[in-house]
Design a protein around this motif. Structure first.
Motif, mmCIF file in Angstrom:
data_model
loop_
_atom_site.group_PDB
_atom_site.id
_atom_site.type_symbol
_atom_site.label_atom_id
_atom_site.label_comp_id
_atom_site.label_asym_id
_atom_site.label_seq_id
_atom_site.Cartn_x
_atom_site.Cartn_y
_atom_site.Cartn_z
ATOM 1 N N THR A 173 0.764 -1.258 0.044
ATOM 2 C CA THR A 173 -0.153 0.014 -0.136
ATOM 3 C C THR A 173 0.852 1.237 -0.015
ATOM 4 O OG1 THR A 173 -1.860 -1.057 1.228
ATOM 5 C CG2 THR A 173 -1.907 1.459 1.205
ATOM 6 N N ALA A 174 0.559 2.125 -0.795
ATOM 7 C CA ALA A 174 1.380 3.385 -1.077
ATOM 8 C C ALA A 174 0.645 4.364 0.062
ATOM 9 C CB ALA A 174 1.246 4.032 -2.289
ATOM 10 N N GLU A 175 1.461 4.924 0.945
ATOM 11 C CA GLU A 175 1.199 5.646 1.951
ATOM 12 C C GLU A 175 0.893 7.219 1.225
ATOM 13 O OE1 GLU A 175 3.324 5.592 5.360
ATOM 14 O OE2 GLU A 175 2.582 3.584 5.820
ATOM 15 N N GLY A 176 0.049 7.828 1.012
ATOM 16 C CA GLY A 176 -0.215 9.212 0.461
ATOM 17 C C GLY A 176 -0.427 8.768 -1.344
ATOM 18 N N ALA A 183 12.582 15.303 -4.896
ATOM 19 C CA ALA A 183 12.296 16.121 -3.792
ATOM 20 C C ALA A 183 11.220 15.286 -2.770
ATOM 21 C CB ALA A 183 11.576 17.482 -4.293
ATOM 22 N N THR A 184 10.683 14.164 -3.558
ATOM 23 C CA THR A 184 9.296 13.652 -2.714
ATOM 24 C C THR A 184 9.586 12.104 -2.832
ATOM 25 O OG1 THR A 184 8.172 13.661 -4.728
ATOM 26 C CG2 THR A 184 7.927 15.273 -3.296
ATOM 27 N N PRO A 185 10.061 11.401 -1.644
ATOM 28 C CA PRO A 185 10.171 9.920 -1.715
ATOM 29 C C PRO A 185 9.121 9.476 -1.487
ATOM 30 C CG PRO A 185 11.839 11.211 0.154
ATOM 31 C CD PRO A 185 10.722 12.100 -0.479
ATOM 32 N N VAL A 186 8.786 8.124 -1.604
ATOM 33 C CA VAL A 186 7.510 7.495 -1.328
ATOM 34 C C VAL A 186 7.715 6.529 -0.429
ATOM 35 C CG1 VAL A 186 6.682 7.839 -3.743
ATOM 36 C CG2 VAL A 186 7.930 5.685 -3.198
#
Length: 671
Positions: A173-176, A183-186
């Motif tokens: 599940t991806a959080e967000g 600039a934006t890790p997952v």
């Protein structure tokens, strides 16, 4: 330059010709760009088996007999490669699972939430062909589709306990709702419902390095021991360039040593296993690579393997780290990296330094002569950044190489000029000693010593240029910076052969000649400069050598027609500089340049140009031979006359004796 010197130079040049002939006739041709595109897109191997038996507790990184280590080829429960009943197109395979988008200045693609794999990656800065509208190069592709190729991180458990660990079929599940950018890790999460929660944070820089941090939280009542692993997996046998100077296949640095295993060796030989505390491993193509990097200074087992089951071929490099024990109510973290992208020299070197990855620069196949190829590349790259054209950079670096070698070349050309000035003396020695070769050589060596001339000095520039030539060939062939690098005019790719051909009048005739007839404009220019340079020197006295030297530029033109255009441009430019340098030195030494005579424009005046000393030497030698012949004739005549006189005297004595005997007999007879 005497005959022996020419023989020595000819032997060197002939050796180079043999090497080029081997390269041309026995090394496979480079595949068309369309085939290379398929190669760049290939990837994918099976994932770890959910029911395989992991290492036993307490075994460290050494699995017990019969136990599994890292994921085994063929154990995947993921969709199978194309050709199996579940074969899919790449687009369909991508759509088979939810994904998190990847978007950086250098790559685009996605991460599959099914298995949390990095299996979709396209390189923004590189295209399949030199055409700017051709498709971008696809590096990674998902399992189940054609040419599957991906990287994966995960865990296997100790013992036979069912720990509910994530597998290749596990849906994370991806959080967000964000996408992966510099600039934006997952963050991905998976809760197995049995007391273990896995959290994976993936970040990426503006190039090709992915950092993966795994956190395992144990909410159960018992400690759990896990073994982290990482792998690069590829399905199907890829198209390869097939050149002996280039490694393509499985690669890694383990136990401080470089391991290179070709695809065919991976299939034919048993899996190669190693133990190490530092290193990296993966799969490399000519210009691209996918590599997993475990935490350094941590013990791990590395494996390089390939399997073939019918028409299904798979390759895999993987590592299995030591046990990670998560206490009840505790949390443990393990990190690793994945490199997936173009093997840009500065980028790869930067990663080796920034992340302290041992010998990561060897991901680029510099070859045995890396001490020449690397500095040569850095010089070319430096001037490229100044002038913006790698072709011009090659011209500048060639001038610098000539300047560095100028003292040696100057000494060589001066010696060659002195040799030419000594020609009358050498002719005098030949006339003096006639057929006595040993005396001739002794006299010539004394002459060389007296005049301080080295007859072999003319070979030194050639000997020095050979390693430079091969180093430049290697740089042009293996570095991605040279790929699709234009020069001027029709040269759009310095790493590819000249695309024109004299046999279709350089494109004026609408006909595509076969490969062996592709002799372009730059190879012809190179051949002309080589021929012109040879004409600066006196023609060899031996007729056979004259024929060989006459045909040598033609042979080299044909051989180098299939070499990278950048290399041919270098050789042509180097020849031109050598012509200017040699002409200037010969002029400064007061030596006539027999160019017009060798070109047949002006009649040769070799005999008329001989000095009086050489002429008198010839006359004196002829007179000595005549006098010697006269003395021999006189002695022979004397011997002949002496023999005749003796015979006459003997005959006369015999006649007299007979007369006396007859007289004596008459007196004794009775009356």
């Amino acid at each position: 330059m005497d005959e022996n010197n020419r023989n020595f130079i000819f032997a060197i040049v002939l050796s180079m010709a043999v090497l080029f002939a081997w390269q041309f006739f026995f090394v496979p041709e480079t595949p068309p760009e369309g085939q290379q595109a398929a190669q760049k897109a290939e990837q994918g191997l099976p994932t770890p088996s959910a029911d395989s038996a992991p290492p036993q507790p307490g075994a460290g990184t050494a699995p017990q007999p019969g136990a599994s280590t890292a994921p085994q080829p063929g154990a995947s429960t993921a969709p199978q490669p194309e050709g199996s009943p579940t074969g899919l197109t790449r687009k369909t395979a991508l759509a088979a699972s939810p994904r998190v988008e990847i978007d950086t200045p250098s790559v685009r693609g996605s991460i599959s939430l099914k298995g949390a794999r990095l299996d979709d990656l396209t390189l923004k800065d590189y295209r399949v062909t030199v055409d700017p509208n051709s498709p971008q190069v696809i590096l990674l592709s998902p399992a189940g589709g054609p040419h599957a190729y991906y990287a994966e991180r995960g865990f296997v458990g100790a013992g036979g306990n069912d720990l509910g660990l994530p597998t290749g079929d596990t849906l994370w599940t991806a959080e967000g709702q964000g996408r992966l950018t510099p600039a934006t890790p997952v963050t991905l999460a998976y809760d197995n419902g049995k007391g273990l929660k896995f959290t994976r944070t993936i970040s990426v820089d503006d190039k090709y390095m992915f950092t993966i941090d795994d956190t395992v939280t144990n909410t159960g009542t018992d400690a759990v021991t896990l073994y982290p692993y990482g792998l690069v997996s590829r399905h199907e046998f890829p198209e390869v360039e097939g050149f002996y100077i280039l490694h393509e296949g499985l690669i890694g640095v383990v136990d401080d040593g470089l391991e290179e295993i070709s695809y065919s060796s991976a299939i034919d030989d048993p899996p190669a296993t190693f133990k190490s505390k530092n290193g990296w491993l993966g799969i490399t193509d000519k210009y691209w690579a996918t590599v997993v990097v475990p935490e350094q200074n941590q013990s791990f087992d590395a494996k390089f393997a390939g399997t073939q089951n019918g028409d299904r071929t798979r390759f895999q490099t993987d590592y299995l780290m030591g046990p990670l024990t998560v206490a009840a109510g505790g949390t443990e973290q393990v990190s690793g990296r994945v490199f997936a992208g173009a093997k840009e020299v500065n980028v790869v070197d930067g990663y080796a330094s920034t992340y302290d990855i041992p010998k990561f620069d060897l991901l680029i196949d510099w070859g045995w002569f890396y001490f020449l190829t690397r500095p040569l590349f850095y010089a070319l790259d430096y001037f490229y950044k100044l002038v913006g054209n790698f072709g011009v950079s090659i011209l500048i670096v060639t001038v610098l190489i000539k300047l560095v070698l100028f003292p040696l070349a100057n000494k060589s050309y001066v010696s060659m000029s002195r040799m030419k000035k000594l020609a009358p003396e050498m002719q005098k020695i030949k006339e003096r000693y006639g057929e006595d070769r040993m005396r001739q050589q002794q006299a010539m060596m004394e002459l060389y010593k007296k005049e301080k001339v080295n007859p072999a000095s003319g070979c030194l520039p050639i000997l020095v240029q050979i390693p430079v030539f091969f180093a430049l060939y290697k740089v042009l062939f293996v570095t991605i910076e040279m790929r699709h690098a234009p020069f001027f005019g029709w040269i759009k790719d310095l790493s590819a052969p000249d695309p024109t051909s004299v046999f279709n009048l350089f494109g004026l005739i609408p006909w595509d000649p076969p490969t062996f007839l592709m002799i372009g404009a730059w190879p012809l220019i190179m051949g002309f400069t080589m021929w012109f340079q040879m004409k600066l020197n006196p023609a060899p006295p031996d007729p056979m050598q004259q024929k060989l030297f006459t045909w040598m530029p033609v042979i080299f033109t044909y051989l180098l027609a299939s070499f990278p255009a950048g290399l041919v441009i270098y050789w042509a430019w180097n020849n031109s500089l050598s012509i200017l340098q040699q002409s200037f030195i010969m002029w400064r030494q007061g030596v006539d340049i027999p160019l017009l005579e060798n070109l047949g424009i002006k009649p040769s005046h070799g005999a008329a140009d001989e000095n009086e000393e050489a002429k008198s030497a010839k006359t004196e030698a002829a007179q000595k031979r005549s006098a010697k012949a006269a003395r021999r004739a006189k002695r022979a005549a004397k011997q002949t006359n002496s023999g005749a006189a003796k015979k006459a005297s003997a005959k006369k004595a015999s006649a007299k004796k007979a007369e006396d005997a007859e007289t004596d007999g008459g007196e004794d007879r009775p009356a």
